[in-house]
Write a protein that holds these residues in place. Structure first.
Motif, mmCIF file in Angstrom:
data_model
loop_
_atom_site.group_PDB
_atom_site.id
_atom_site.type_symbol
_atom_site.label_atom_id
_atom_site.label_comp_id
_atom_site.label_asym_id
_atom_site.label_seq_id
_atom_site.Cartn_x
_atom_site.Cartn_y
_atom_site.Cartn_z
ATOM 1 N N GLU A 204 0.836 -1.194 0.000
ATOM 2 C CA GLU A 204 0.000 0.000 0.000
ATOM 3 C C GLU A 204 0.877 1.252 0.000
ATOM 4 O OE1 GLU A 204 -3.198 0.071 -0.246
ATOM 5 O OE2 GLU A 204 -3.693 -2.044 0.064
ATOM 6 N N ALA A 205 0.247 2.390 -0.296
ATOM 7 C CA ALA A 205 0.910 3.686 -0.206
ATOM 8 C C ALA A 205 0.405 4.420 1.026
ATOM 9 C CB ALA A 205 0.641 4.512 -1.458
ATOM 10 N N LEU A 206 1.339 5.053 1.743
ATOM 11 C CA LEU A 206 0.993 5.805 2.949
ATOM 12 C C LEU A 206 0.182 4.959 3.919
ATOM 13 C CD1 LEU A 206 0.024 9.208 1.274
ATOM 14 C CD2 LEU A 206 2.177 8.630 2.408
ATOM 15 N N GLY B 247 5.486 -1.484 -0.533
ATOM 16 C CA GLY B 247 4.645 -0.303 -0.392
ATOM 17 C C GLY B 247 5.416 0.965 -0.690
ATOM 18 N N THR B 248 4.710 2.073 -0.644
ATOM 19 C CA THR B 248 5.303 3.381 -0.883
ATOM 20 C C THR B 248 5.050 4.264 0.332
ATOM 21 O OG1 THR B 248 4.900 3.182 -3.259
ATOM 22 C CG2 THR B 248 5.340 5.390 -2.398
ATOM 23 N N ALA C 245 5.523 3.578 3.395
ATOM 24 C CA ALA C 245 4.723 2.709 4.262
ATOM 25 C C ALA C 245 5.631 2.030 5.290
ATOM 26 C CB ALA C 245 3.991 1.659 3.433
ATOM 27 N N GLY D 66 10.031 -2.044 -1.387
ATOM 28 C CA GLY D 66 9.206 -0.849 -1.258
ATOM 29 C C GLY D 66 9.963 0.402 -1.654
ATOM 30 N N THR D 67 9.240 1.511 -1.713
ATOM 31 C CA THR D 67 9.815 2.813 -2.026
ATOM 32 C C THR D 67 9.643 3.715 -0.816
ATOM 33 O OG1 THR D 67 9.237 2.553 -4.361
ATOM 34 C CG2 THR D 67 9.738 4.779 -3.585
ATOM 35 N N ALA E 173 10.128 3.056 2.180
ATOM 36 C CA ALA E 173 9.349 2.247 3.121
ATOM 37 C C ALA E 173 10.272 1.606 4.151
ATOM 38 C CB ALA E 173 8.571 1.167 2.375
#
Length: 336
Positions: free
Chosen positions: A200-202, A251-252, A254, A302-303, A305
Motif C-alpha cells: 500500500e501507499a501511505l 509499499g510506498t 509505508a 518498497g519505495t 518504506a
C-alpha cells in the motif's frame, strides 16, 4: 472582583458539562467490535497518586494526613482504557533503622545512624534495534492486510504515565512532627502496537510517544516552627511502552516508525529544611523509570518504506539530601 468570580464559576460549570459528555461518549465507545482495526489515534496521560504516612505537627499535637490511592487519567482519545494495571507492590529492601527522640538543640550530621546501602535509582530506556521483519516470518502480522480501513493501518499513539509518591514526610507547623515510614509504589503500562502497510501507499505508519515520569517526594523533614524528623525508606518504579511491529514491504512511504521513548524520574527526597525549628532527615530512596520496547519494520521491495527513527530520552532529576536552615538547625543523611 465579584463579577470575575461569577464568570469563573460559570466557566467551570460549562467545562464540567463538556467533560461529563466526553466521559459518556468514551463509555459508549468501549463496546467495540474486536474484528475491526485498532483506533488510529490512541493517546492519554495517567497520574496514579499514592500518599500515606505523612505527619504534620500543630500546636494541638501531631496530625496524620489521610492516605490517598487514586489514578487520575485522561483516558484514550478514542475511548480506550489507559487505567493503571493492578500489580503487586514491589518489596523495598531495608535495614532496621533505630528511631530516637527528636533533639531540641542543634542536630549534628554525625549524630545520624547509618542507613545501609540501597541500590541507586536508575533511569533506563530500552530501545531495540530496528531490523527487517517480513510478514511471512511474523505470526503477529499474519492476517493484517495492508489496507486496514480508511486509515490504512496508520497509528498515532501516546502513553504518558506520571506516578506520584508522597510519603514519609514530617512537617512541623507550630508543633513537633516525627515520621518513621516504609513506602512503595509500582506502576506499569504495557502498550504494544501491531499494524501493517504491505503493498500500500501511505499505510502502516506509526508515530508513538511512550513516557514514564515517576515523581517521588519522600523522607523530607520541614520545620517551619517546631521540630521535624523524618526516617523513611521509599521505593518507586514507573514503566511504560511496548514493542512496535509494522511492515511496508512492496509499499510506498509505508511501514515507517517514529518513536520517542522517555524515562525521566524526578526525585525530591531526604531533605531537611528548618525555618525556626530543628529539622532532621535520615532516609533512603530509590526511583526507577523505564520506557521499553523494540521497533521493527520491513521495507523490502518498497519505495521510501520501512524507515525507523527512534529517540530514547533518559534524564533523571534529583534534589536529595540537602540541609537548609534559616534561624533553626537542619541536618540530612541520605541514600538515594
Amino acid at each position: 472582583m465579584h463579577t470575575w468570580v461569577r464568570r469563573g464559576f460559570q466557566t467551570a460549570l460549562v467545562t464540567g458539562g463538556l467533560l461529563m459528555l466526553g466521559t459518556g461518549i468514551a463509555s459508549a465507545d468501549e463496546n467495540v467490535n474486536p474484528d475491526l482495526p485498532a483506533n488510529p489515534v490512541d493517546a492519554g496521560v495517567s497520574v496514579p497518586i499514592d500518599t500515606s504516612q505523612n505527619a504534620v505537627g500543630t500546636p494541638f499535637g501531631q496530625y496524620q494526613t489521610p492516605s490517598v490511592h487514586r489514578n487520575i487519567s485522561t483516558g484514550d482519545v478514542t475511548g480506550g482504557d489507559l487505567g493503571t494495571q493492578a500489580l503487586p507492590t514491589r518489596a523495598v529492601s531495608t535495614k532496621a533503622l533505630p528511631t530516637r527522640a527528636l533533639p531540641t538543640n542543634a542536630l549534628p550530621t554525625n549524630a545520624l545512624p547509618n542507613t545501609g546501602n540501597l541500590p541507586v535509582g536508575q533511569a533506563t530506556s530500552a530501545l531495540g534495534q530496528a531490523n527487517p521483519l517480513m510478514r511471512q516470518a511474523s505470526p503477529e502480522l499474519q492476517g493484517l492486510g495492508g489496507n486496514q480501513g480508511i486509515f490504512r493501518g496508520n497509528r498515532v499513539h501516546a502513553d504518558v504515565v506520571v506516578p506520584i509518591e508522597l510519603c514519609g514526610n514530617a512537617i512541623a507547623v507550630g508543633g513537633d512532627a516525627a515520621e518513621d515510614a516504609t513506602c512503595s509504589q509500582t506502576i506499569q503500562h504495557s502498550d504494544p502496537i501491531v499494524t501493517n502497510g504491505d503493498d500500500e501507499a501511505l499505510a502502516g505508519n506509526v508515530v508513538a510517544v511512550n513516557g514514564a515520569i515517576p515523581v517521588q517526594l519522600t523522607g523530607n523533614a520541614i520545620a517551619a516552627a517546631g521540630d521535624a524528623y523524618a526516617h523513611t525508606v521509599a521505593g518507586q518504579s514507573g514503566t511504560t511502552g511496548g514493542d512496535i511491529r509494522t511492515s511496508g514491504a512492496a509499499g510506498t512511504v509505508a511501514g515507517t516508525i517514529g518513536a520517542a521513548q522517555v524515562a525521566t524520574p524526578v526525585q525530591v527526597a531526604d531533605n531537611a529544611i528548618a525555618g525556626a525549628g530543628t529539622a532532621g532527615a535520615d532516609s533512603a530512596s530509590e526511583d526507577d523509570a523505564t520506557s521499553k520496547g523494540s521497533l521493527r519494520t520491513s521495507g523490502k521491495s518498497g519505495t521510501a518504506a520501512g524507515t525507523v527513527a527512534g529517540v530514547p530520552v533518559a534524564v533523571p532529576a534529583q534534589v536529595d539530601g540537602n540541609g537548609i536552615s534559616g534561624i533553626g538547625n537542619a541536618a540530612s543523611k541520605s541514600t538515594s
